[in-house]
Write a protein that holds these residues in place. Structure first.
Motif, PDB file in Angstrom:
ATOM      1  N   SER A 106       0.603  -0.949   0.052  1.00  8.40           N
ATOM      2  CA  SER A 106       0.063  -0.068   0.055  1.00  8.40           C
ATOM      3  C   SER A 106       0.337   1.124  -0.187  1.00  8.40           C
ATOM      4  N   PRO A 107       0.288   2.322  -0.779  1.00 11.44           N
ATOM      5  CA  PRO A 107       1.180   3.690  -0.357  1.00 11.44           C
ATOM      6  C   PRO A 107       2.054   4.068   0.892  1.00 11.44           C
ATOM      7  N   ASN A 108       2.452   4.380   0.696  1.00 11.28           N
ATOM      8  CA  ASN A 108       3.689   4.696   2.301  1.00 11.28           C
ATOM      9  C   ASN A 108       3.326   3.811   3.143  1.00 11.28           C
ATOM     10  N   PRO A 109       4.633   2.926   3.081  1.00 15.48           N
ATOM     11  CA  PRO A 109       4.685   1.574   4.043  1.00 15.48           C
ATOM     12  C   PRO A 109       4.724   1.640   4.881  1.00 15.48           C
ATOM     13  N   ASP A 110       3.718   1.198   6.217  1.00 12.64           N
ATOM     14  CA  ASP A 110       3.269   1.359   7.311  1.00 12.64           C
ATOM     15  C   ASP A 110       3.671   0.322   8.760  1.00 12.64           C
ATOM     16  N   VAL A 111       4.228   0.934   9.873  1.00 11.87           N
ATOM     17  CA  VAL A 111       4.299  -0.246   9.943  1.00 11.87           C
ATOM     18  C   VAL A 111       3.976  -1.311  10.465  1.00 11.87           C
ATOM     19  N   ARG A 112       2.374  -0.863  10.988  1.00  9.77           N
ATOM     20  CA  ARG A 112       1.528  -1.705  11.160  1.00  9.77           C
ATOM     21  C   ARG A 112       1.217  -2.685   9.827  1.00  9.77           C
ATOM     22  N   GLU A 113       1.066  -2.229   8.676  1.00 11.84           N
ATOM     23  CA  GLU A 113       1.052  -3.158   7.682  1.00 11.84           C
ATOM     24  C   GLU A 113       1.817  -3.748   7.439  1.00 11.84           C
ATOM     25  N   LEU A 114       3.579  -3.124   7.981  1.00 11.58           N
ATOM     26  CA  LEU A 114       4.125  -4.350   7.597  1.00 11.58           C
ATOM     27  C   LEU A 114       5.208  -5.326   7.581  1.00 11.58           C
ATOM     28  N   ALA A 115       4.253  -5.274   9.261  1.00 10.53           N
ATOM     29  CA  ALA A 115       5.024  -6.309  10.380  1.00 10.53           C
ATOM     30  C   ALA A 115       4.388  -7.671  10.548  1.00 10.53           C
ATOM     31  N   CYS A 118      14.558 -18.330  -0.542  1.00 15.31           N
ATOM     32  CA  CYS A 118      14.870 -17.347  -1.533  1.00 15.31           C
ATOM     33  C   CYS A 118      16.035 -15.993  -1.921  1.00 15.31           C
ATOM     34  N   GLU A 119      16.409 -16.372  -2.478  1.00 18.17           N
ATOM     35  CA  GLU A 119      17.915 -15.466  -2.660  1.00 18.17           C
ATOM     36  C   GLU A 119      17.556 -13.796  -2.799  1.00 18.17           C
ATOM     37  N   VAL A 120      16.470 -13.869  -4.051  1.00 17.28           N
ATOM     38  CA  VAL A 120      16.201 -12.170  -5.040  1.00 17.28           C
ATOM     39  C   VAL A 120      14.922 -11.788  -4.451  1.00 17.28           C
ATOM     40  N   ILE A 121      14.323 -10.885  -4.581  1.00 18.74           N
ATOM     41  CA  ILE A 121      13.320 -10.139  -4.148  1.00 18.74           C
ATOM     42  C   ILE A 121      13.483  -8.613  -5.735  1.00 18.74           C
ATOM     43  N   VAL A 122      12.456  -8.860  -6.665  1.00 21.45           N
ATOM     44  CA  VAL A 122      12.101  -8.639  -7.752  1.00 21.45           C
ATOM     45  C   VAL A 122      10.719  -7.425  -7.055  1.00 21.45           C
ATOM     46  N   ALA A 123      11.586  -6.343  -7.089  1.00 20.72           N
ATOM     47  CA  ALA A 123      10.396  -5.026  -6.098  1.00 20.72           C
ATOM     48  C   ALA A 123       9.593  -4.127  -7.817  1.00 20.72           C
ATOM     49  N   LEU A 124       8.755  -4.542  -7.524  1.00 26.91           N
ATOM     50  CA  LEU A 124       7.990  -3.742  -9.293  1.00 26.91           C
ATOM     51  C   LEU A 124       6.725  -2.677  -8.587  1.00 26.91           C
ATOM     52  N   GLY A 125       7.259  -1.890  -8.984  1.00 30.95           N
ATOM     53  CA  GLY A 125       5.743  -0.548  -8.672  1.00 30.95           C
ATOM     54  C   GLY A 125       6.967   1.372  -8.143  1.00 30.95           C
ATOM     55  N   GLY A 126       6.016   1.957  -7.466  1.00 32.55           N
ATOM     56  CA  GLY A 126       6.541   3.174  -7.432  1.00 32.55           C
ATOM     57  C   GLY A 126       7.203   2.806  -5.925  1.00 32.55           C
ATOM     58  N   GLY A 127       7.549   3.943  -5.524  1.00 32.26           N
ATOM     59  CA  GLY A 127       8.391   4.037  -4.683  1.00 32.26           C
ATOM     60  C   GLY A 127       7.958   3.269  -3.293  1.00 32.26           C
ATOM     61  N   SER A 128       6.882   3.441  -3.075  1.00 32.63           N
ATOM     62  CA  SER A 128       6.011   2.192  -1.578  1.00 32.63           C
ATOM     63  C   SER A 128       6.182   0.492  -1.909  1.00 32.63           C
ATOM     64  N   ALA A 129       6.317   0.095  -3.425  1.00 34.27           N
ATOM     65  CA  ALA A 129       6.477  -0.774  -3.764  1.00 34.27           C
ATOM     66  C   ALA A 129       8.224  -1.238  -3.005  1.00 34.27           C
ATOM     67  N   LEU A 130       9.070  -0.202  -3.701  1.00 30.83           N
ATOM     68  CA  LEU A 130      10.655  -0.413  -3.226  1.00 30.83           C
ATOM     69  C   LEU A 130      11.088  -0.417  -2.253  1.00 30.83           C
ATOM     70  N   ASP A 131      10.116   0.596  -1.410  1.00 29.58           N
ATOM     71  CA  ASP A 131      10.824   0.712  -0.180  1.00 29.58           C
ATOM     72  C   ASP A 131      10.246  -0.435   0.430  1.00 29.58           C
ATOM     73  N   THR A 132       8.692  -1.372   0.592  1.00 29.91           N
ATOM     74  CA  THR A 132       8.321  -2.096   1.025  1.00 29.91           C
ATOM     75  C   THR A 132      10.070  -3.685   1.125  1.00 29.91           C
ATOM     76  N   ALA A 133      10.098  -3.580  -0.518  1.00 27.96           N
ATOM     77  CA  ALA A 133      10.996  -4.714  -0.830  1.00 27.96           C
ATOM     78  C   ALA A 133      12.372  -4.386   0.217  1.00 27.96           C
ATOM     79  N   LYS A 134      12.745  -2.922   0.363  1.00 25.23           N
ATOM     80  CA  LYS A 134      14.477  -2.417   1.226  1.00 25.23           C
ATOM     81  C   LYS A 134      14.377  -3.638   2.440  1.00 25.23           C
ATOM     82  N   LEU A 135      12.579  -2.614   3.306  1.00 24.64           N
ATOM     83  CA  LEU A 135      12.166  -3.091   4.392  1.00 24.64           C
ATOM     84  C   LEU A 135      12.620  -4.956   4.709  1.00 24.64           C
ATOM     85  N   LEU A 136      11.638  -5.785   3.861  1.00 27.01           N
ATOM     86  CA  LEU A 136      11.916  -6.922   3.735  1.00 27.01           C
ATOM     87  C   LEU A 136      12.922  -7.490   3.297  1.00 27.01           C
ATOM     88  N   MET A 137      13.914  -6.538   3.138  1.00 24.63           N
ATOM     89  CA  MET A 137      15.207  -7.753   2.537  1.00 24.63           C
ATOM     90  C   MET A 137      16.069  -7.539   3.585  1.00 24.63           C
TER      91      MET A 137
END
Length: 365
Positions: A65-74, A87-106
């Protein structure tokens, strides 16, 4: 003689129409997880990734979702490490929120708890991951620049009402695919907000204590190009030549601030987003003329670089930028967004004291 400086960016960039076809080569024999936004399926993008990766695609997380939030990401974070830990790789597709989420997950600590990461950010300390993934970024907007930076934004909109920034050596993307064809479906509002975000990245990289000759080259080119292209693109959203030019300008802006970080306008924007609900691209750009007026005259070398964006007219630059933004329907006064003069003054003072504000050449030493 120019002082010695350093520019570092380790991201393998693939740019141009059809560049998405490079994804299988970049993933290689590794197993990948796709992190994207819900609408990617309807737009046909998820299907493209599935077709390109086949059996190498282990799973899809498409509830970003837009502007990843602590409550949603936990819960997403714990589920990711439980299901896709091998899995070795995350492929992040989308705007800044998708890319930010992937970095937080990685990145994960020993306990795989998202709270451990958040607590480290909240304490101002350094998170030390014990497990990491590699990241391939595929932006679908022309603005975020996140595809070539190590930074991820995390919001706590409900409890502490603040914004965190994660940046580690591990969160640099391994590669970025910038395919302008993926931006074709962007609606008018998102096209505008993305372009203005990129313009802000470029200008913020100029009036920045971390600027260097290489970042300046990217920043000047990006700012000039985005100011030329964006009004034309808003009048012709289906023009792929303009979409390609905007994508390149956004990428160049990302390269610029990948080394400088952002500065005062972005620092102000976080409060405007949290407290007044302003979309990020507008929140970080409407103050640019005000910040520029604060920047001009602080350092002759920065004035000289900034003048390159405005054909040498440094004195007229703030008014020219105001006219540019107004022409796109963006008001440049705090009052237009329901912010009083005392509140705006307090907001600017607080922003100057923040981590991004201290990158501004007008901040106190």
């Amino acid at each position: 003689m120019t002082a010695r400086s350093r520019f570092h960016n380790p991201v393998d960039v693939r740019f141009g129409a059809g560049a998405l076809a490079d994804l299988p080569d970049l993933v290689g024999h590794r197993r990948a997880v796709l992190v994207t936004m819900p609408e990617a399926r309807a737009l046909g993008m998820t299907g493209q990734i599935e077709a390109l990766l086949g059996q190498r695609l282990a799973g899809i997380i498409d509830q970003v979702s837009p502007n990843p939030d602590v409550r949603e990401l936990a819960p997403m974070y714990s589920d990711f490490w439980r299901r896709y830990g091998q899995c070795e790789v995350i492929v992040a597709l989308g705007g800044g929120s998708a890319l930010d989420t992937a970095k937080l997950l990685m990145v994960a600590g020993a306990d795989d708890r998202f709270a451990t990461l958040v607590d480290a950010l909240d304490a101002g300390g350094t998170f030390e991951p014990t497990r990491t993934k590699r990241l391939i970024t595929i932006p679908t907007t022309a603005g975020t620049g996140s595809e070539v930076t190590p930074w991820a934004t995390l919001w706590d909109r409900h409890v502490k009402r603040k914004k965190y920034s994660l940046h580690l050596p591990h969160t640099w993307p391994e590669a970025a695919i910038v395919d302008p064809c993926l931006t074709r479906s962007l609606p008018r509002a998102v096209t505008l907000q993305s372009g203005l975000d990129a313009l802000s990245h470029a200008l913020e990289a100029i009036w920045n204590v971390n600027a260097n000759p290489v970042s300046d080259t990217f920043a000047v080119t990006a700012a000039r190009e985005m100011m030329r292209v964006l009004p034309q693109l808003m009048a012709s959203l289906d023009d792929m030549t303009l979409r390609t030019q905007a994508a390149l300008a956004a990428l160049q802006a990302g390269m610029a601030f990948s080394n400088t970080k952002t500065a005062l306008a972005h620092s102000i924007s976080y409060d405007m987003t949290i407290r007044h609900g302003l979309p990020h691209g507008i929140a970080c750009s409407f103050t640019l003329p005000t910040v520029m007026r604060l920047a001009i005259g602080r350092r002759a070398d920065r004035d000289a670089v900034l003048a390159q964006v405005f054909d040498g007219d440094i004195d007229g630059a703030p008014d020219a930028l105001t006219a540019f933004l107004n022409g796109l329907g963006v008001a440049t006064e705090f009052s237009a967004y329901g912010v009083s003069e005392p509140e705006s003054a307090q907001m600017i003072a607080a922003a100057l004291d923040g981590p991004r504000g201290r990158n501004f050449i007008g901040a106190a030493a």
